[in-house]
Design an enzyme around this catalytic site. Sequence first.
Site, mmCIF file in Angstrom:
data_model
loop_
_atom_site.group_PDB
_atom_site.id
_atom_site.type_symbol
_atom_site.label_atom_id
_atom_site.label_comp_id
_atom_site.label_asym_id
_atom_site.label_seq_id
_atom_site.Cartn_x
_atom_site.Cartn_y
_atom_site.Cartn_z
ATOM 1 N N HIS A 108 30.799 34.875 38.416
ATOM 2 C CA HIS A 108 32.214 35.149 38.189
ATOM 3 C C HIS A 108 32.905 34.016 37.419
ATOM 4 C CE1 HIS A 108 35.142 38.164 38.885
ATOM 5 N NE2 HIS A 108 35.814 37.589 39.860
ATOM 6 N N ASN A 151 41.987 36.536 40.403
ATOM 7 C CA ASN A 151 42.823 37.711 40.627
ATOM 8 C C ASN A 151 44.292 37.512 40.286
ATOM 9 O OD1 ASN A 151 40.423 38.681 41.569
ATOM 10 N ND2 ASN A 151 41.091 39.022 43.663
ATOM 11 N N ASP A 163 33.384 37.574 32.903
ATOM 12 C CA ASP A 163 32.125 38.224 33.274
ATOM 13 C C ASP A 163 32.304 39.738 33.286
ATOM 14 O OD1 ASP A 163 33.849 37.518 35.635
ATOM 15 O OD2 ASP A 163 32.454 38.879 36.644
ATOM 16 N N ASN A 213 39.398 42.361 38.274
ATOM 17 C CA ASN A 213 40.705 42.050 38.847
ATOM 18 C C ASN A 213 41.495 41.030 38.038
ATOM 19 O OD1 ASN A 213 40.519 43.841 41.023
ATOM 20 N ND2 ASN A 213 39.393 42.359 42.258
#
Length: 202
Positions: free
Chosen positions: A35, A81, A106, A127
Amino acid sequence: MNFLKRFKRHNEIDPMKYLIVGLGNIGPKYENTRHNIGFDILDALAKASNVVFENKRYGDVTTLKFKGRTLILLKPSTYVNLSGKAVRYWMQQENIDIKNVLIALDDIALPFGTLRIRSKGGDAGHNGLKNIQEILGHTNYTRLRFGIGDDYSKGQQIDFVLGKWSDEELKTVEEKKEVAAEAIKSFATIGVERTMNLFNKK
């Protein structure tokens, strides 16, 4: 009046300035995770260009000069996020047009090691992109997606995305980070369309 209209009305855009944002999560436990590839791409670009990040508002920031362009590299400290707040702040702070913004991130929908550049599009379930879209009010920004694959069992997506690269994967990651860094410089010099033609084939 949406954010972009307000932004253009109150600020003088610098056409030679670019905001390059790498998405990721701060903290040691997230280092070298799938991530965080957005962070890692910017780290590779900064290292190759001999510039160093400084901790500033909403993230680690550095400035890279390349062929008459000024690239503001941003690694948000808001966690993935909530990336939109950092993107908006630094666009305003540096008077950067949305067409000169690139988000590196990613993507589980792409095979591992694949790079894809798009000038706009949906969030694809990411997100970070969802939040950027919510804050900016649109999706008209360039994104550089790094494929991390989908080699996980049902219900294990979060563990996979937040998991660390294997030793074997790291060999490819190191190589592809360099390619991604070159794609970013290409975006800032010859534009997104020509960059897509050059790098989406690699």
